[in-house]
Design a protein around this motif. Sequence first.
Motif, short mmCIF file in Angstrom:
data_model
loop_
_atom_site.label_atom_id
_atom_site.label_comp_id
_atom_site.label_asym_id
_atom_site.label_seq_id
_atom_site.Cartn_x
_atom_site.Cartn_y
_atom_site.Cartn_z
N THR A 42 4.81 46.93 -23.25
CA THR A 42 5.00 45.92 -22.21
C THR A 42 3.86 44.90 -22.28
OG1 THR A 42 5.72 47.80 -20.90
CG2 THR A 42 5.62 45.68 -19.79
N ASP A 73 13.11 44.58 -26.22
CA ASP A 73 12.44 45.86 -25.99
C ASP A 73 13.45 46.97 -26.24
OD1 ASP A 73 10.53 47.70 -25.31
OD2 ASP A 73 10.56 47.28 -23.15
N GLU A 74 12.98 48.14 -26.63
CA GLU A 74 13.88 49.25 -26.98
C GLU A 74 14.94 48.72 -27.94
OE1 GLU A 74 12.89 52.04 -25.96
OE2 GLU A 74 11.94 51.81 -24.00
N GLY A 128 11.68 53.85 -20.89
CA GLY A 128 10.83 52.72 -20.57
C GLY A 128 9.88 53.00 -19.42
MG MG Z 1 8.45 50.32 -22.77
#
Ligand code: MG
Length: 949
Positions: free
Chosen positions: A109, A227-228, A542
């Motif tokens: 992040t 993300d991911e 997450g």
């Molecule tokens: Mg993350």
Amino acid sequence: MFRNLLSKVIGDPNERELNRLRPLVEQINALEPEFEALSDEELRGKTAEFLGRLQAGESLDGLVVEAFAAVREASKRTTAMRHFDVQLMGGMVLHEGKVAEMRTGEGKTLVATLPLYLNSLEGQGCHLVTVNDYLAKRDTQWMGPIYRLLGLSVGVIQHESAFLFDPEYLADDERYQYLRPVGRRQAYQADVTYGTNHEFGFDYLRDNMVVDLSQQVQRGFHYAIVDEVDYILIDEARTPLIISGPAEEPDANYRRMADLVPRLRREVDYVMDEKDRVVTLTEDGIEKMERWLGVDNLYSPENFALTPYVDNALRAQTVFHRDRNYIVKDGQVIIVDEFTGRLMHGRRYSEGLHQAIEAKEGVEVQRENLTLATITLQNYFRMYEKLAGMTGTAATEGEELHKIYGLDVVVLPTNVEYRALEGELITQKERRDGVEVVTYQNPDNNELYYKRLDYPDLIYKSEEAKFRAVVREIEELHEQERPVLVGTVFIERSEMLSEMLRRKGIPHQVLNAKYHEKEAVIITQAGRPGAVTIATNMAGRGVDIKLGGDAEGLAREDLRRQGVDLTTVPREQWAEALAQSKKICEQAREKVLELGGLHVLGTERHEARRIDNQLRGRSGRQGDPGSSRFYVSLEDDLMLRFGGERVKGFMEWAGMEEDVPIEHDLITKTIGNAQTKVEGHNFDIRKHLLEYDDVVNKQREIIYQQRHQVLSEENLRPIISDMIHEELASLVTMHTTGYAEDWDLEALQASLRTIMPLSPTFTPARWEKLSPQEIEEQLLALAERLYEEKERQLGSGDMRQLERLVMLRSVDNLWIRHLTGLDDLREGIGLRAYGQQDPLQAFKKEAHEMYVDLLAAIQRAIVGDIYRVSLVREPQPRPMREARTNVEAQRAPQPARTAGARVGRNDPCPCGSGKKYKHCCMRKDLAAAPGASEEKAPRSRSRRRRKRR
Ligand code: MG
Ligand code: ADP
């Protein structure tokens, strides 16, 4: 030095990457004292300085070092986190448009703030794509202060709302603290915008359905970090985004028209061209229909929806004949093949015609559902000028990421590993009980860090025995108060296990990836002593699991229990509660550390190695101790589907007992092989889906581009004029070929009436002495005159608006029909006898032909409408929210099963036949895999095959 020597010998590509990036990190570190000395004001001033330098011609790459130094400094001042060196490297990898594989808990992040800041300097907005709304919101609130300090704006897109980060804004819901509600467009105007792949993708589609540019919310596709990334670009990418809309009360409308249309008279109320199957209402006909339907103007914008029903009913009644074009049998309208006379069971005429015939024949009208817009995630994300991604597990899908998205994967070491590589920590390795134990020690203060212990799988003969053992293990860990995270492959398993634990009286929590926010609150505490948490693989992804628990969450929980309103809690009371829970968490952390940290217990291996690695990655965060182990049985899906027999034989030979597990290389290898096989298989399916979508994608790009032109062009009259000229010219040519006596001037006149309002006295006699060129010229002049007249009546302003509406309506209606047609074509293509022809090639060819037809039809529709339609004040914008996305349709809980990469019933069959899986190999596969069950169709609508006209 030795390290460098070593890497030269081994040539590990990732080691090479580190060597490449290290000098930049050193430069950033060297700038630290200088940036520390800046006031907040001066630090913010850096942004303006960078902007100036960019404008003066410096490149973004040239600013990396200073920009990253600025972000790191801003982060230190606002979030108290200082980007680790390896995080700076991650930032560079992302800036270069690659995938950074960084383990769970390594702080991705924070890493993303570096390239997002840098790339937003170009002023075109950057997107950070997350997997759910909760994470988008959390990341905005968490990282917002960094951007704010640097003078950037941050927006977040949620399912039905949008916000700007604003520390001055106090929300009345504590979960939305510092988020000022704004319009979607404003959130996209921000320098950085957080949101999910679904929201970004659907906003794109909806932006291409608006009737006014002011309704568009997005502003281009500059730079995105996903993300991911494995989950979004691989797992999710199997399901295209679809906005579909049912025709409202289709039944009623079809029946109503079927009742009215027979009352019209041929040649008076409508004219028809039997050969081309075109029927058109005359002025008289239109007037009658308007009277019967009780509308002022059939062609005004608010009646746009009605006209297709009228058209279809007309055609159904006049040019489609029972027992010639179709038959009616058992309450079904069945098409008769024109050439062979065979009955085409299951096929349907498209575009609502079939329904109109059903209404005419008085049989049940099948509900119509149209694809309004669709795109695959692959093609959505390929629109970005620069794309990057991050995740804990990407390397196993490196090939796919590269081939489909052009993304290269760089695997970065963890912060602890990196420090060990740099010689800051001393690495110790030993083998204990057949497991490699790695620790890292800081020689300065003797602090210890660990590498997670991954125990080999335990294999049981039956599933029942396996779960008995799982429960036993959980019970033991719980007694020790060691936290355990139990991973399951789908929700039913979680529930079964939950029931077993309940009977044993073991308190536990179950996460299903249903309520992201609520589950996040639970999973942050999964590291508390004695915690037992059962989760499917996407649940709580997450969200960070801290050993000993999360102090803030605990404080919040405490206050809430005391009945304190968290939005209005006095500062001191909050500080006190936080201090107290911090103490509790610290003590708890000590205890959990002693016990060996979080243990991850997998109850089944997933189809993809990646998902297993994700689960393991939940423990051993940032050098904390931790361990993992999978429990496997010979009755698990994966074992049954691949190589189960061989293993079973082996087991029998080994004399395996019910409750005694074994650990054996053969089985671990079998599982590994099976996973690789499934991964490859799933890649094929996604590639296949994409190959088809690529064909549509090119068409979509052009249509959307033209649509955009229609919206943005000041004056569309020249374009429409050209179209009218072309249409008229081709009509004249069509009816005046050969000798004059072969000309069909009557037909020309009839066709003209479908375009322009000709006076009743207008007869073809006037053309008899003219050449085709002269006829054409005369018609063009007439068309021009009628246009002028119309424009004078309406006024130029309204005429311009009318032109826009007519063009949009034609493009939209026909494009939507075209999409549905393409879908049908794709479904049907595998069923046709194409000999040796490749279905994809056949699809490409036919799709192209349909596209050429589409363009012609759009032009014809525009020309056909422009003289007829008039404008009503305040046309209602199209009610887009009525349309549903396929994601909304299944917003309901998603079993982990679908998150993995299994073939859906309605997916194209991986064998490449072009048929749906369920019509092709599914049965065979199911027979081969008795444990496998069907899954929910990833596409929400199920339609029957329809025939294209
Ligand atoms: Mg993350
Ligand atoms: P990931 O997305 O990589 O799994 P997160 O971004 O959720 O990881 O961060 C995991 C944890 O690491 C968070 O609690 C965060 O506060 C912490 N963290 C990340 N970077 C740093 C840093 N540079 N210094 C201190 N803590 C950090």
